[in-house]
Design a protein around this motif. Structure first.
Motif, PDB file in Angstrom:
ATOM      1  N   GLU A  39       0.848  -1.183   0.000  1.00 18.50           N
ATOM      2  CA  GLU A  39       0.000   0.000   0.000  1.00 18.50           C
ATOM      3  C   GLU A  39       0.889   1.240   0.000  1.00 18.50           C
ATOM      4  OE1 GLU A  39      -3.054   0.368   2.899  1.00 18.50           O
ATOM      5  OE2 GLU A  39      -4.346  -1.095   1.902  1.00 18.50           O
ATOM      6  N   TYR A  40       0.874   1.953  -1.096  1.00 16.66           N
ATOM      7  CA  TYR A  40       1.661   3.179  -1.237  1.00 16.66           C
ATOM      8  C   TYR A  40       0.680   4.336  -1.398  1.00 16.66           C
ATOM      9  CZ  TYR A  40       5.578  -0.027  -2.106  1.00 16.66           C
ATOM     10  OH  TYR A  40       6.531  -1.016  -2.000  1.00 16.66           O
ATOM     11  N   LEU A  41       0.275   4.907  -0.281  1.00 18.10           N
ATOM     12  CA  LEU A  41      -0.797   5.895  -0.285  1.00 18.10           C
ATOM     13  C   LEU A  41      -0.309   7.303   0.019  1.00 18.10           C
ATOM     14  CD1 LEU A  41      -3.564   3.801   1.521  1.00 18.10           C
ATOM     15  CD2 LEU A  41      -3.020   3.936  -0.926  1.00 18.10           C
ATOM     16  N   LYS A  42       1.005   7.502  -0.016  1.00 14.22           N
ATOM     17  CA  LYS A  42       1.572   8.835   0.176  1.00 14.22           C
ATOM     18  C   LYS A  42       2.477   9.180  -1.000  1.00 14.22           C
ATOM     19  CE  LYS A  42       1.620   8.628   5.259  1.00 14.22           C
ATOM     20  NZ  LYS A  42       0.755   9.786   5.560  1.00 14.22           N
ATOM     21  N   PHE A  43       2.689  10.463  -1.195  1.00 11.53           N
ATOM     22  CA  PHE A  43       3.606  10.955  -2.221  1.00 11.53           C
ATOM     23  C   PHE A  43       4.856  11.511  -1.548  1.00 11.53           C
ATOM     24  CE2 PHE A  43      -0.640  12.100  -4.316  1.00 11.53           C
ATOM     25  CZ  PHE A  43      -0.772  10.828  -4.853  1.00 11.53           C
ATOM     26  N   LYS A  55      -7.578   9.086  -3.504  1.00 12.70           N
ATOM     27  CA  LYS A  55      -8.217   8.233  -4.495  1.00 12.70           C
ATOM     28  C   LYS A  55      -7.215   7.142  -4.808  1.00 12.70           C
ATOM     29  CE  LYS A  55     -10.159   8.317  -9.191  1.00 12.70           C
ATOM     30  NZ  LYS A  55     -10.318   9.140 -10.421  1.00 12.70           N
ATOM     31  N   THR A  56      -7.647   5.894  -4.885  1.00 14.44           N
ATOM     32  CA  THR A  56      -6.687   4.807  -5.013  1.00 14.44           C
ATOM     33  C   THR A  56      -6.884   3.994  -6.295  1.00 14.44           C
ATOM     34  OG1 THR A  56      -8.057   3.237  -3.781  1.00 14.44           O
ATOM     35  CG2 THR A  56      -6.514   4.595  -2.509  1.00 14.44           C
ATOM     36  N   LEU A  57      -5.833   3.252  -6.634  1.00 16.74           N
ATOM     37  CA  LEU A  57      -5.847   2.363  -7.796  1.00 16.74           C
ATOM     38  C   LEU A  57      -5.235   1.036  -7.398  1.00 16.74           C
ATOM     39  CD1 LEU A  57      -6.188   2.057 -10.980  1.00 16.74           C
ATOM     40  CD2 LEU A  57      -3.761   2.665 -11.093  1.00 16.74           C
ATOM     41  N   ILE A  67      -2.086   1.982  -4.868  1.00 24.70           N
ATOM     42  CA  ILE A  67      -1.402   3.271  -4.813  1.00 24.70           C
ATOM     43  C   ILE A  67      -2.433   4.394  -4.756  1.00 24.70           C
ATOM     44  CG2 ILE A  67       0.673   2.509  -6.050  1.00 24.70           C
ATOM     45  CD1 ILE A  67      -0.496   3.981  -8.551  1.00 24.70           C
ATOM     46  N   ALA A  68      -1.991   5.527  -4.230  1.00 28.01           N
ATOM     47  CA  ALA A  68      -2.806   6.731  -4.290  1.00 28.01           C
ATOM     48  C   ALA A  68      -2.660   7.338  -5.680  1.00 28.01           C
ATOM     49  CB  ALA A  68      -2.363   7.732  -3.231  1.00 28.01           C
ATOM     50  N   LEU A  69      -3.747   7.885  -6.193  1.00 30.99           N
ATOM     51  CA  LEU A  69      -3.718   8.568  -7.481  1.00 30.99           C
ATOM     52  C   LEU A  69      -3.693  10.070  -7.248  1.00 30.99           C
ATOM     53  CD1 LEU A  69      -6.346   6.597  -9.604  1.00 30.99           C
ATOM     54  CD2 LEU A  69      -3.864   6.582  -9.883  1.00 30.99           C
ATOM     55  N   LEU A 118       8.729  13.195 -10.489  1.00 24.35           N
ATOM     56  CA  LEU A 118       8.593  11.941 -11.229  1.00 24.35           C
ATOM     57  C   LEU A 118       7.184  11.385 -11.104  1.00 24.35           C
ATOM     58  CD1 LEU A 118       9.696   9.294 -12.627  1.00 24.35           C
ATOM     59  CD2 LEU A 118      10.283   8.511 -10.309  1.00 24.35           C
ATOM     60  N   LYS A 119       6.608  10.995 -12.247  1.00 22.39           N
ATOM     61  CA  LYS A 119       5.402  10.179 -12.252  1.00 22.39           C
ATOM     62  C   LYS A 119       5.761   8.833 -12.868  1.00 22.39           C
ATOM     63  CE  LYS A 119       2.127   9.341 -15.231  1.00 22.39           C
ATOM     64  NZ  LYS A 119       1.809   7.915 -14.921  1.00 22.39           N
ATOM     65  N   PRO A 120       6.006   7.810 -12.022  1.00 25.72           N
ATOM     66  CA  PRO A 120       6.232   6.484 -12.611  1.00 25.72           C
ATOM     67  C   PRO A 120       4.926   5.925 -13.153  1.00 25.72           C
ATOM     68  CG  PRO A 120       6.222   6.347 -10.210  1.00 25.72           C
ATOM     69  CD  PRO A 120       6.037   7.800 -10.558  1.00 25.72           C
ATOM     70  N   SER A 121       5.024   4.906 -13.972  1.00 23.32           N
ATOM     71  CA  SER A 121       3.813   4.294 -14.525  1.00 23.32           C
ATOM     72  C   SER A 121       2.913   3.775 -13.413  1.00 23.32           C
ATOM     73  CB  SER A 121       4.183   3.134 -15.450  1.00 23.32           C
ATOM     74  OG  SER A 121       3.027   2.394 -15.794  1.00 23.32           O
ATOM     75  N   GLU A 122       1.638   4.079 -13.500  1.00 24.48           N
ATOM     76  CA  GLU A 122       0.687   3.565 -12.527  1.00 24.48           C
ATOM     77  C   GLU A 122       0.457   2.062 -12.699  1.00 24.48           C
ATOM     78  OE1 GLU A 122      -1.928   4.929 -15.996  1.00 24.48           O
ATOM     79  OE2 GLU A 122       0.046   5.346 -15.112  1.00 24.48           O
ATOM     80  N   VAL A 123       0.861   1.520 -13.850  1.00 19.99           N
ATOM     81  CA  VAL A 123       0.741   0.078 -14.083  1.00 19.99           C
ATOM     82  C   VAL A 123       1.821  -0.684 -13.310  1.00 19.99           C
ATOM     83  CG1 VAL A 123       0.807  -1.738 -15.850  1.00 19.99           C
ATOM     84  CG2 VAL A 123      -0.277   0.465 -16.351  1.00 19.99           C
ATOM     85  N   ALA A 124       2.998  -0.082 -13.196  1.00 20.96           N
ATOM     86  CA  ALA A 124       4.127  -0.717 -12.508  1.00 20.96           C
ATOM     87  C   ALA A 124       4.800   0.316 -11.593  1.00 20.96           C
ATOM     88  CB  ALA A 124       5.118  -1.265 -13.529  1.00 20.96           C
ATOM     89  N   PRO A 125       4.136   0.666 -10.476  1.00 20.02           N
ATOM     90  CA  PRO A 125       4.613   1.770  -9.653  1.00 20.02           C
ATOM     91  C   PRO A 125       5.526   1.386  -8.495  1.00 20.02           C
ATOM     92  CG  PRO A 125       2.436   1.137  -8.937  1.00 20.02           C
ATOM     93  CD  PRO A 125       2.800   0.195 -10.056  1.00 20.02           C
ATOM     94  N   PHE A 126       5.653   0.089  -8.214  1.00 22.29           N
ATOM     95  CA  PHE A 126       6.368  -0.322  -7.010  1.00 22.29           C
ATOM     96  C   PHE A 126       7.842   0.073  -7.046  1.00 22.29           C
ATOM     97  CE2 PHE A 126       3.275  -4.182  -6.700  1.00 22.29           C
ATOM     98  CZ  PHE A 126       2.249  -3.338  -6.313  1.00 22.29           C
ATOM     99  N   SER A 127       8.487  -0.161  -8.180  1.00 19.66           N
ATOM    100  CA  SER A 127       9.920   0.162  -8.278  1.00 19.66           C
ATOM    101  C   SER A 127      10.151   1.668  -8.165  1.00 19.66           C
ATOM    102  CB  SER A 127      10.504  -0.377  -9.589  1.00 19.66           C
ATOM    103  OG  SER A 127       9.738   0.050 -10.699  1.00 19.66           O
ATOM    104  N   GLY A 128       9.226   2.467  -8.690  1.00 18.39           N
ATOM    105  CA  GLY A 128       9.345   3.924  -8.558  1.00 18.39           C
ATOM    106  C   GLY A 128       9.231   4.360  -7.112  1.00 18.39           C
ATOM    107  N   GLN A 129       8.342   3.722  -6.360  1.00 23.72           N
ATOM    108  CA  GLN A 129       8.193   4.022  -4.940  1.00 23.72           C
ATOM    109  C   GLN A 129       9.488   3.718  -4.191  1.00 23.72           C
ATOM    110  OE1 GLN A 129       5.421   5.156  -3.317  1.00 23.72           O
ATOM    111  NE2 GLN A 129       6.032   4.851  -1.176  1.00 23.72           N
ATOM    112  N   ILE A 130      10.065   2.552  -4.456  1.00 18.99           N
ATOM    113  CA  ILE A 130      11.324   2.188  -3.793  1.00 18.99           C
ATOM    114  C   ILE A 130      12.434   3.139  -4.210  1.00 18.99           C
ATOM    115  CG2 ILE A 130      13.072   0.372  -3.566  1.00 18.99           C
ATOM    116  CD1 ILE A 130      10.779  -1.667  -3.929  1.00 18.99           C
TER     117      ILE A 130
END
Length: 478
Positions: free
Chosen positions: A3-7, A20-22, A36-38, A169-181
C-alpha cells in the motif's frame, strides 16, 4: 499486499490532497498485489513548487557536491537491489533472472555513468572575449513507462541530478512499485528536500498537469508515440522543452553470409527478451529472399527453445504487463494470420499449460511484406516478422520504410559491409552484431521522438546555453 498511499514531496512522505486509489495487478497471477494513491493537479502543484524552491540552491551546488549525492544514491540503490528485483517481477512480470541480470542493473548503470561523466564534464567554454556557459534548465517533470521502469527512471533522474536540475517523477501507474522504492532510495541518500519529488497517478490526473504546469521548464516523456504527441501539445502553450523517447519498429538486416543462422537466432532472442516489451526491439527481420527457408528453420528452432511461465521460476519469458496489452497483441497476431503471413511458430492464445496470467506464445511470422499490419504497427509483445530482400539496397529501403526511427540492427560476418549498411539506416541507434554501450546516445528519428538519453548526450538535454559577451580572460583584466 503493498500500500503506497503517500507521495514524496519536499523531502517528506505526504498525504494526497484528496485520497483516491488504484489497485495494482500482478500480470502473472491476475491478482491484486498492491494499491497506490492517485494524484491530481493539486498534488502536482505542491510537488512542482517544492522543486522550484529547491532549484535556487541546488542549481548553485558544485560538481563535487553533486558527485557526493550521486555516490550516496548509488550506495542506497545497491542496498535495495533485492527489493527492486522483487518489485519489478511482481509489478510487470519480468522473470526474476531478467530483473536480476538487466532490469535492476540498468538503473544502477545510469547512476554510475552519470557520476563518471560529471567528473570531467565541461560546463564552461572560454572563447576569449566570450564565455559559453551550460546551466541547469530548471524544474523537470518525468513521465516514465512500465516496460523497463528503473532504466527509464534512472536515465532521466541521474543526469538531472548531475546537471543541477530539480524534478517531479510520475512512474507508470501500471508498474509503480519500483518507482516508490526509488523514491525511498533518494530519501535514504539524503537528497536535499525538493530536489526529487514523486507523485503517483495516471496520465490524465498527473501526466497532463506535469506537462502543462507553468513552473515546469522541461518535460521528459517515455512511452507511446500517441501519448507523446499529447504531451507535446500540452507543453506547447508554456514553450517548455519537450524530450520524448517514443515507439519503434526496428529493422534487423541479416547479411547474406555463412553466419546467417547465428544472426537469425540472435535476432529472435533479442525480440523475445522482456516478453517483447522493448521500444527498440528488432521486430522486423530482413533476410535474403533466396535463404528464407534457412531463416525460418533457424528462427523456429530458436523460438521453440524459449520457455514461458512463472516469472519466479526458471522460465525465460514472463507475462506481458496487462490484459490491455495481452488483448492488443492477440489481435495483432490474428491480423498477421488473416493478412497472409506465414505463421512459423506460436500464434494466438496462451502457451500450453498456462490458463491464467497474461502469457503470450513466442511467435514468429515469415514471408511478411512491409505493407502488412504486423510490419507497420508496434506490437510490443514477443512477435517477430521476417521479411525477404533481393538486394541490400532493397533491404535498406524497406528498413527505412517506417514512421519510426528509434533503433536498427545489422548482423553478419563482413564488418565493413555491416558498417556501410548501418550508415544508411535512419535510426538514432544502430547496433552491429549485438554491440551495446550505456554511454552511447539513445533516442529516435521521425516519430520515435526527439532528444537523446544516456551518457554525456543526456546532460545536454538538461542544460541551457548562455553566452556571456565581454567576458575577458583573467589575465587580460589584470
Amino acid at each position: 499486499m503493498r500500500e503506497y498511499l503517500k507521495f514524496y514531496i519536499d523531502g517528506k512522505w505526504v498525504d494526497p490532497v484528496v485520497l483516491k486509489t488504484l489497485d495494482v495487478e500482478n500480470p502473472a497471477t491476475e491478482q491484486v498485489v498492491g494499491k497506490i494513491a492517485l494524484g491530481a493537479a493539486a498534488d502536482v502543484d505542491k510537488a512542482v513548487m517544492a522543486a522550484r524552491r529547491a532549484f535556487e540552491s541546488w542549481s548553485q551546488t558544485s560538481r563535487e557536491e553533486r558527485l557526493e549525492v550521486l555516490g550516496r544514491i548509488l550506495a542506497e540503490y545497491q542496498k535495495r537491489f533485492g527489493d527492486l528485483v522483487t518489485a519489478v517481477t511482481e509489478e510487470m512480470g519480468a522473470p526474476a533472472s531478467l530483473a536480476q541480470r538487466a532490469q535492476v542493473p540498468a538503473g544502477m548503470g545510469h547512476l554510475a555513468t552519470a557520476a563518471a561523466i560529471l567528473k570531467d564534464f565541461k560546463f564552461e567554454d572560454d572563447r576569449g572575449q566570450t564565455m559559453i556557459v551550460k546551466e541547469p534548465i530548471g524544474v523537470c517533470s518525468f513521465i516514465t513507462p512500465w516496460n523497463w521502469p528503473l532504466n527509464q527512471i534512472a536515465c532521466k533522474v541521474a543526469p538531472a541530478i548531475a546537471t543541477g536540475c530539480t524534478m517531479v517523477l510520475k512512474p507508470s501507474e501500471v508498474a509503480p512499485f519500483s518507482g516508490q522504492i526509488f523514491a525511498e532510495i533518494m530519501h535514504a541518500a539524503g537528497v536535499p528536500a525538493g530536489v526529487f519529488n514523486l507523485v503517483h497517478g495516471d496520465g490524465l490526473g498527473v501526466g497532463v498537469p506535469l506537462s502543462t504546469h507553468p513552473e515546469v521548464d522541461m518535460v521528459s516523456f517515455t512511452g507511446s508515440t500517441r501519448a507523446g504527441i499529447e504531451v507535446a501539445k500540452n507543453a506547447a502553450p508554456t514553450v517548455k522543452r519537450v524530450h520524448q523517447e517514443l515507439g519503434g519498429k526496428s529493422p534487423n538486416i541479416v547479411l547474406d553470409d555463412d553466419v546467417l543462422a547465428k544472426s537469425v537466432a540472435r535476432g529472435v532472442q533479442h525480440v523475445m527478451t522482456n516478453s517483447g516489451q522493448s521500444c527498440n526491439a528488432p521486430t522486423r527481420m530482413l533476410v535474403p529472399t533466396k535463404r528464407m527457408g534457412e531463416a525460418i528453420t533457424a528462427a523456429k528452432e530458436t523460438a521453440e527453445t524459449i520457455t514461458v511461465g512463472d516469472p519466479n521460476g526458471n522460465a525465460m519469458l514472463g507475462p506481458v504487463v496487462s490484459k490491455v496489452q495481452f488483448d492488443k497483441i492477440q489481435a495483432l497476431i490474428q491480423k498477421g494470420i488473416d493478412e497472409g503471413a506465414t505463421l512459423v511458430t506460436g500464434g494466438v492464445g496462451r502457451p500450453d499449460g498456462l490458463d491464467k496470467g497474461y502469457f503470450v506464445k513466442p511467435t514468429v511470422f515469415a514471408n511478411v511484406t512491409n505493407e502488412m499490419t504486423i510490419a507497420k504497427e508496434e506490437i510490443f509483445g514477443p512477435v517477430l516478422s521476417i521479411l525477404g530482400y533481393d538486394s541490400l539496397d532493397q533491404a535498406i529501403t524497406v528498413g527505412n520504410d517506417t514512421e519510426y526511427g528509434l533503433a536498427a540492427y545489422v548482423n553478419g560476418a563482413d564488418l565493413e559491409q555491416a558498417r556501410k549498411v548501418a550508415s544508411r539506416l535512419r535510426a538514432g541507434q544502430v547496433s552491429i552484431n549485438g554491440g551495446s554501450d550505456m554511454t552511447a546516445p539513445f533516442g529516435g528519428y521521425k516519430m520515435s521522438g526527439n532528444g537523446r538519453e544516456w551518457g554525456d548526450y543526456a546532460f545536454h538535454e538538461f542544460l541551457e546555453t548562455k553566452a556571456i559577451l565581454g567576458y575577458a580572460p583573467k589575465q587580460a583584466a589584470e
